[in-house]
Design an enzyme around this catalytic site. Sequence first.
Site, PDB file in Angstrom:
ATOM      1  N   ASP A 176      56.058  46.481  35.707  1.00 52.87           N
ATOM      2  CA  ASP A 176      55.623  45.461  36.651  1.00 52.87           C
ATOM      3  C   ASP A 176      56.246  45.788  37.997  1.00 52.87           C
ATOM      4  O   ASP A 176      57.287  46.452  38.056  1.00 52.87           O
ATOM      5  CB  ASP A 176      56.072  44.067  36.194  1.00 52.87           C
ATOM      6  CG  ASP A 176      55.270  42.953  36.829  1.00 52.87           C
ATOM      7  OD1 ASP A 176      54.350  42.437  36.170  1.00 52.87           O
ATOM      8  OD2 ASP A 176      55.552  42.606  37.993  1.00 52.87           O
TER       9      ASP A 176
ATOM     10  N   ASN B  98      46.487  46.618  33.434  1.00 50.57           N
ATOM     11  CA  ASN B  98      46.283  45.187  33.611  1.00 50.57           C
ATOM     12  C   ASN B  98      46.555  44.715  35.031  1.00 50.57           C
ATOM     13  O   ASN B  98      46.030  43.693  35.451  1.00 50.57           O
ATOM     14  CB  ASN B  98      47.201  44.434  32.627  1.00 50.57           C
ATOM     15  CG  ASN B  98      47.306  42.958  32.948  1.00 50.57           C
ATOM     16  OD1 ASN B  98      46.343  42.206  32.781  1.00 50.57           O
ATOM     17  ND2 ASN B  98      48.465  42.530  33.426  1.00 50.57           N
TER      18      ASN B  98
ATOM     19  N   TYR C  52      37.449  40.779  45.103  1.00 49.91           N
ATOM     20  CA  TYR C  52      37.749  40.748  43.666  1.00 49.91           C
ATOM     21  C   TYR C  52      36.557  41.230  42.845  1.00 49.91           C
ATOM     22  O   TYR C  52      36.704  42.040  41.925  1.00 49.91           O
ATOM     23  CB  TYR C  52      38.133  39.321  43.265  1.00 49.91           C
ATOM     24  CG  TYR C  52      38.619  39.174  41.846  1.00 49.91           C
ATOM     25  CD1 TYR C  52      39.858  39.681  41.466  1.00 49.91           C
ATOM     26  CD2 TYR C  52      37.857  38.500  40.899  1.00 49.91           C
ATOM     27  CE1 TYR C  52      40.322  39.526  40.155  1.00 49.91           C
ATOM     28  CE2 TYR C  52      38.313  38.336  39.600  1.00 49.91           C
ATOM     29  CZ  TYR C  52      39.547  38.848  39.241  1.00 49.91           C
ATOM     30  OH  TYR C  52      39.995  38.694  37.949  1.00 49.91           O
TER      31      TYR C  52
ATOM     32  N   LYS D 207      36.637  44.561  40.496  1.00 54.78           N
ATOM     33  CA  LYS D 207      36.465  44.450  39.048  1.00 54.78           C
ATOM     34  C   LYS D 207      35.197  45.156  38.567  1.00 54.78           C
ATOM     35  O   LYS D 207      35.177  45.733  37.473  1.00 54.78           O
ATOM     36  CB  LYS D 207      36.455  42.977  38.628  1.00 54.78           C
ATOM     37  CG  LYS D 207      37.816  42.305  38.719  1.00 54.78           C
ATOM     38  CD  LYS D 207      38.844  42.965  37.814  1.00 54.78           C
ATOM     39  CE  LYS D 207      40.144  42.171  37.749  1.00 54.78           C
ATOM     40  NZ  LYS D 207      41.168  42.802  36.864  1.00 54.78           N
TER      41      LYS D 207
ATOM     42  N   THR E 116      46.840  30.719  32.958  1.00 50.98           N
ATOM     43  CA  THR E 116      48.035  31.426  33.418  1.00 50.98           C
ATOM     44  C   THR E 116      48.883  30.467  34.253  1.00 50.98           C
ATOM     45  O   THR E 116      48.486  29.330  34.526  1.00 50.98           O
ATOM     46  CB  THR E 116      47.659  32.639  34.269  1.00 50.98           C
ATOM     47  OG1 THR E 116      46.902  32.174  35.402  1.00 50.98           O
ATOM     48  CG2 THR E 116      46.820  33.628  33.467  1.00 50.98           C
TER      49      THR E 116
END
Length: 250
Positions: free
Chosen positions: A38, A91, A157, A161, A192
């Site tokens: 991360d 991810n 976005y 994607k 989330t």
Amino acid sequence: MGNSLHNRAAVVTGAGAGIGRAIALKLAAEGASVVVSDIDESAAQKVAEEIKTSGAQAVAVKVDANSPEDNELLVSTAVKEFGSCDLAVNNAGLGAPPAKLAEIDDATFNRAVDVTLRGTFYGMRAQLKQMEKQGQGAIVNISSIAGLQASRLLSPYIAAKHGVVGLTQTAALDYAEQGIRINSVAPGPVRTAAFATLPEERIKEEENKVPLKRLGEPEDIAEAVSFLLSEQASFITGVVLPVDGGSVVA
């Protein structure tokens, strides 16, 4: 603890929280040794410690998805610590504030594409070099139902994607003969930490849009990823699997 991924070494990007964390924990629970990465090194370290406490193997490494060098480091860490890089999950990604296309500045568009699309490219490139040497491997890229259909006010976005879907399917064809499988999971709305900050009425509104009448949980995405990486999916490559409660067909 399961064993569908026993003796496999996995790398996961964006694994310090949310969906990435759930994926890292699930792969470890299925027997994989996991390199948790991360951009927030302390968050990655916490997840790695959580995995080790459960009795599985894990190490943490700081990775900026938009850095080719960091992605190379991620793979070399897996090889150094666990002897191979058998499984990979790309991810890491981010979006942009809602806006019409003509109102979006260069920096906003580029940031979404750099992390989400370019980061997936850099990750796959490093992973595939190693997997070619090994003669096997499996990759899952996290796209979104936004990679399968348009949505208002989300041009950066959506573009990023959709690009992830294109990379996934093209690479799946390019590497099938080498025994390397490449698939994608396309989450719908998932509960989330960021989603939880919305007002309760907004969350309820989003739930009601989903045919199954609930939001997804990070663990729902992790289950699908684990399956696609396992030998149970040995005849599956180039697939984009929506995990969205039926949203994409509604």
